[in-house]
Design a protein around this motif. Sequence first.
Motif, PDB file in Angstrom:
ATOM      1  N   MET A  14       1.102  -1.274   0.008  1.00 43.39           N
ATOM      2  CA  MET A  14      -0.132  -0.157   0.128  1.00 43.39           C
ATOM      3  C   MET A  14       0.737   1.309   0.084  1.00 43.39           C
ATOM      4  SD  MET A  14      -2.973  -1.312   2.707  1.00 43.39           S
ATOM      5  CE  MET A  14      -3.668   0.409   3.046  1.00 43.39           C
ATOM      6  N   ASN A  15       2.108   1.229   0.758  1.00 42.95           N
ATOM      7  CA  ASN A  15       2.753   2.222   0.739  1.00 42.95           C
ATOM      8  C   ASN A  15       3.475   2.482  -0.654  1.00 42.95           C
ATOM      9  OD1 ASN A  15       4.291   4.593   2.189  1.00 42.95           O
ATOM     10  ND2 ASN A  15       6.225   3.248   1.799  1.00 42.95           N
ATOM     11  N   MET A  16       3.886   1.372  -1.264  1.00 46.42           N
ATOM     12  CA  MET A  16       4.482   1.531  -2.419  1.00 46.42           C
ATOM     13  C   MET A  16       3.653   2.221  -3.502  1.00 46.42           C
ATOM     14  SD  MET A  16       6.558  -2.028  -3.367  1.00 46.42           S
ATOM     15  CE  MET A  16       5.416  -2.631  -4.145  1.00 46.42           C
ATOM     16  N   GLU A  17       2.313   1.808  -3.610  1.00 51.26           N
ATOM     17  CA  GLU A  17       1.263   2.168  -4.383  1.00 51.26           C
ATOM     18  C   GLU A  17       1.023   3.505  -4.097  1.00 51.26           C
ATOM     19  OE1 GLU A  17       0.306   0.572  -7.297  1.00 51.26           O
ATOM     20  OE2 GLU A  17       1.114  -1.461  -6.463  1.00 51.26           O
ATOM     21  N   ARG A  18       0.973   3.984  -2.940  1.00 50.50           N
ATOM     22  CA  ARG A  18       0.685   5.439  -2.552  1.00 50.50           C
ATOM     23  C   ARG A  18       1.825   6.484  -3.167  1.00 50.50           C
ATOM     24  NH1 ARG A  18       1.061   5.807   2.693  1.00 50.50           N
ATOM     25  NH2 ARG A  18      -1.029   5.187   2.952  1.00 50.50           N
ATOM     26  N   LYS A  19       2.956   5.768  -2.844  1.00 49.02           N
ATOM     27  CA  LYS A  19       4.362   6.798  -3.395  1.00 49.02           C
ATOM     28  C   LYS A  19       4.242   6.654  -4.830  1.00 49.02           C
ATOM     29  CE  LYS A  19       5.949   7.889   0.656  1.00 49.02           C
ATOM     30  NZ  LYS A  19       5.519   8.994   1.291  1.00 49.02           N
ATOM     31  N   ALA A  20       3.639   5.688  -5.560  1.00 43.94           N
ATOM     32  CA  ALA A  20       3.789   5.612  -7.042  1.00 43.94           C
ATOM     33  C   ALA A  20       2.764   6.744  -7.522  1.00 43.94           C
ATOM     34  CB  ALA A  20       3.549   4.256  -7.580  1.00 43.94           C
ATOM     35  N   GLY A  21       1.513   6.589  -6.756  1.00 44.70           N
ATOM     36  CA  GLY A  21       0.526   7.687  -7.561  1.00 44.70           C
ATOM     37  C   GLY A  21       1.208   9.129  -7.243  1.00 44.70           C
ATOM     38  N   GLU A  22       1.599   9.276  -6.002  1.00 47.97           N
ATOM     39  CA  GLU A  22       2.329  10.688  -5.800  1.00 47.97           C
ATOM     40  C   GLU A  22       3.422  10.914  -6.900  1.00 47.97           C
ATOM     41  OE1 GLU A  22       3.652  10.343  -1.749  1.00 47.97           O
ATOM     42  OE2 GLU A  22       1.592  10.299  -1.023  1.00 47.97           O
ATOM     43  N   PHE A  23       4.225  10.091  -7.058  1.00 44.69           N
ATOM     44  CA  PHE A  23       5.273  10.337  -8.060  1.00 44.69           C
ATOM     45  C   PHE A  23       4.633  10.504  -9.488  1.00 44.69           C
ATOM     46  CE2 PHE A  23       7.643   8.465 -11.662  1.00 44.69           C
ATOM     47  CZ  PHE A  23       8.902   9.177 -11.311  1.00 44.69           C
ATOM     48  N   TYR A  24       3.774   9.772  -9.786  1.00 46.74           N
ATOM     49  CA  TYR A  24       3.215  10.002 -11.360  1.00 46.74           C
ATOM     50  C   TYR A  24       2.204  11.423 -11.205  1.00 46.74           C
ATOM     51  CZ  TYR A  24       4.393   5.436 -12.461  1.00 46.74           C
ATOM     52  OH  TYR A  24       5.126   4.301 -13.081  1.00 46.74           O
ATOM     53  N   LYS A  25       1.594  11.804 -10.244  1.00 47.83           N
ATOM     54  CA  LYS A  25       0.945  13.104 -10.135  1.00 47.83           C
ATOM     55  C   LYS A  25       1.789  14.351 -10.140  1.00 47.83           C
ATOM     56  CE  LYS A  25      -2.904  11.046  -7.594  1.00 47.83           C
ATOM     57  NZ  LYS A  25      -3.353  10.753  -6.424  1.00 47.83           N
ATOM     58  N   MET A  26       2.909  14.007  -9.550  1.00 46.48           N
ATOM     59  CA  MET A  26       3.940  15.263  -9.292  1.00 46.48           C
ATOM     60  C   MET A  26       4.763  15.279 -10.748  1.00 46.48           C
ATOM     61  SD  MET A  26       7.232  15.680  -7.019  1.00 46.48           S
ATOM     62  CE  MET A  26       8.108  14.217  -7.602  1.00 46.48           C
ATOM     63  N   TYR A  27       5.048  14.111 -11.288  1.00 41.51           N
ATOM     64  CA  TYR A  27       5.797  14.155 -12.535  1.00 41.51           C
ATOM     65  C   TYR A  27       5.086  14.575 -13.768  1.00 41.51           C
ATOM     66  CZ  TYR A  27      10.377  13.754 -10.165  1.00 41.51           C
ATOM     67  OH  TYR A  27      11.314  13.852  -9.617  1.00 41.51           O
ATOM     68  N   MET A  28       3.768  14.264 -13.597  1.00 43.04           N
ATOM     69  CA  MET A  28       2.604  14.525 -14.859  1.00 43.04           C
ATOM     70  C   MET A  28       3.076  16.057 -15.245  1.00 43.04           C
ATOM     71  SD  MET A  28      -1.431  13.943 -14.563  1.00 43.04           S
ATOM     72  CE  MET A  28      -1.543  14.727 -12.867  1.00 43.04           C
ATOM     73  N   ASP A  48      -3.859   4.328  -7.538  1.00 42.80           N
ATOM     74  CA  ASP A  48      -4.812   4.567  -6.464  1.00 42.80           C
ATOM     75  C   ASP A  48      -5.791   3.544  -6.525  1.00 42.80           C
ATOM     76  OD1 ASP A  48      -3.647   7.061  -5.983  1.00 42.80           O
ATOM     77  OD2 ASP A  48      -5.318   8.357  -7.058  1.00 42.80           O
ATOM     78  N   GLU A  49      -6.107   2.810  -7.613  1.00 41.87           N
ATOM     79  CA  GLU A  49      -7.124   1.609  -7.584  1.00 41.87           C
ATOM     80  C   GLU A  49      -6.172   0.564  -7.019  1.00 41.87           C
ATOM     81  OE1 GLU A  49      -8.000   0.743 -11.737  1.00 41.87           O
ATOM     82  OE2 GLU A  49      -9.109   2.690 -11.989  1.00 41.87           O
ATOM     83  N   HIS A  50      -5.077   0.372  -7.165  1.00 40.97           N
ATOM     84  CA  HIS A  50      -4.203  -0.632  -6.692  1.00 40.97           C
ATOM     85  C   HIS A  50      -4.202  -0.533  -5.261  1.00 40.97           C
ATOM     86  CE1 HIS A  50      -1.571  -1.259 -10.425  1.00 40.97           C
ATOM     87  NE2 HIS A  50      -2.980  -1.657 -10.562  1.00 40.97           N
ATOM     88  N   TYR A  51      -4.067   0.724  -4.629  1.00 36.80           N
ATOM     89  CA  TYR A  51      -3.982   1.009  -3.298  1.00 36.80           C
ATOM     90  C   TYR A  51      -5.444   0.762  -2.541  1.00 36.80           C
ATOM     91  CZ  TYR A  51      -3.648   3.391   1.291  1.00 36.80           C
ATOM     92  OH  TYR A  51      -3.503   3.654   2.691  1.00 36.80           O
ATOM     93  N   GLU A  52      -6.607   0.957  -3.220  1.00 38.02           N
ATOM     94  CA  GLU A  52      -7.822   0.580  -2.612  1.00 38.02           C
ATOM     95  C   GLU A  52      -8.167  -1.050  -2.508  1.00 38.02           C
ATOM     96  OE1 GLU A  52     -10.630   2.853  -5.003  1.00 38.02           O
ATOM     97  OE2 GLU A  52      -9.940   4.697  -4.535  1.00 38.02           O
ATOM     98  N   ILE A  53      -7.649  -1.764  -3.592  1.00 42.11           N
ATOM     99  CA  ILE A  53      -7.708  -3.098  -3.659  1.00 42.11           C
ATOM    100  C   ILE A  53      -6.867  -3.689  -2.262  1.00 42.11           C
ATOM    101  CG2 ILE A  53      -6.977  -5.091  -4.728  1.00 42.11           C
ATOM    102  CD1 ILE A  53      -7.344  -3.343  -7.532  1.00 42.11           C
ATOM    103  N   LEU A  54      -5.839  -3.127  -2.117  1.00 41.51           N
ATOM    104  CA  LEU A  54      -4.869  -3.266  -1.376  1.00 41.51           C
ATOM    105  C   LEU A  54      -5.569  -3.292   0.199  1.00 41.51           C
ATOM    106  CD1 LEU A  54      -1.431  -2.698  -2.628  1.00 41.51           C
ATOM    107  CD2 LEU A  54      -2.030  -5.146  -2.332  1.00 41.51           C
ATOM    108  N   GLU A  55      -5.982  -2.138   0.404  1.00 40.21           N
ATOM    109  CA  GLU A  55      -6.669  -1.599   1.460  1.00 40.21           C
ATOM    110  C   GLU A  55      -7.675  -2.717   1.951  1.00 40.21           C
ATOM    111  OE1 GLU A  55      -7.394   2.634   3.461  1.00 40.21           O
ATOM    112  OE2 GLU A  55      -8.517   2.305   1.567  1.00 40.21           O
ATOM    113  N   LYS A  56      -8.525  -2.912   0.923  1.00 37.76           N
ATOM    114  CA  LYS A  56      -9.820  -3.761   1.197  1.00 37.76           C
ATOM    115  C   LYS A  56      -9.105  -5.091   1.825  1.00 37.76           C
ATOM    116  CE  LYS A  56     -13.031  -1.640  -2.080  1.00 37.76           C
ATOM    117  NZ  LYS A  56     -13.556  -1.792  -3.288  1.00 37.76           N
TER     118      LYS A  56
END
Length: 168
Positions: A14-28, A48-56
Amino acid sequence: MQKNNYIDILKYAMNMERKAGEFYKMYMDKVEEDSNKEIFKQLAEMEDEHYEILEKQLKKVEQDGLFAEFDIKSIGKAEDIFKTNERDIKSIDFSKAVLDLPILRMAYGMESDFADFYSKAAEKAEDPNAKKLLETLADWEIVHRDSFNEEIKLATEHSWFSNSFAPF
């Protein structure tokens, strides 16, 4: 594998997916080529979808120690959002794509690390639902990694040709 191991795997993922989402948003907003902006936007949403799947799954594992059944059809597939072969190569501004290479290489490394993590976690998973989830995530990250590799290769080779340089 014990419940605590699954919890640790899920929290790390979940941490990896969150950081990846932040990375892509920042570099977009930092990548130059328009198609790369769109790729990063879609990847941010996907992470973000991956994060939600993992969170569930984490909630389910914390509750009863088991993974919920994972239906890949319910969330779609890891489509190749790059679609290099489908888009009009003539519309890509390769002078901008070359400027994006350092960022694309960082994204490649991140996706490669994710693919390795999910693959190794899946190998150790005993719960069939955990194994299926982790293998699916690994497959998706492999698609992303390989697509970044193709993008990097395409931009690099175009740069060589436009500069009348061919190292091989």
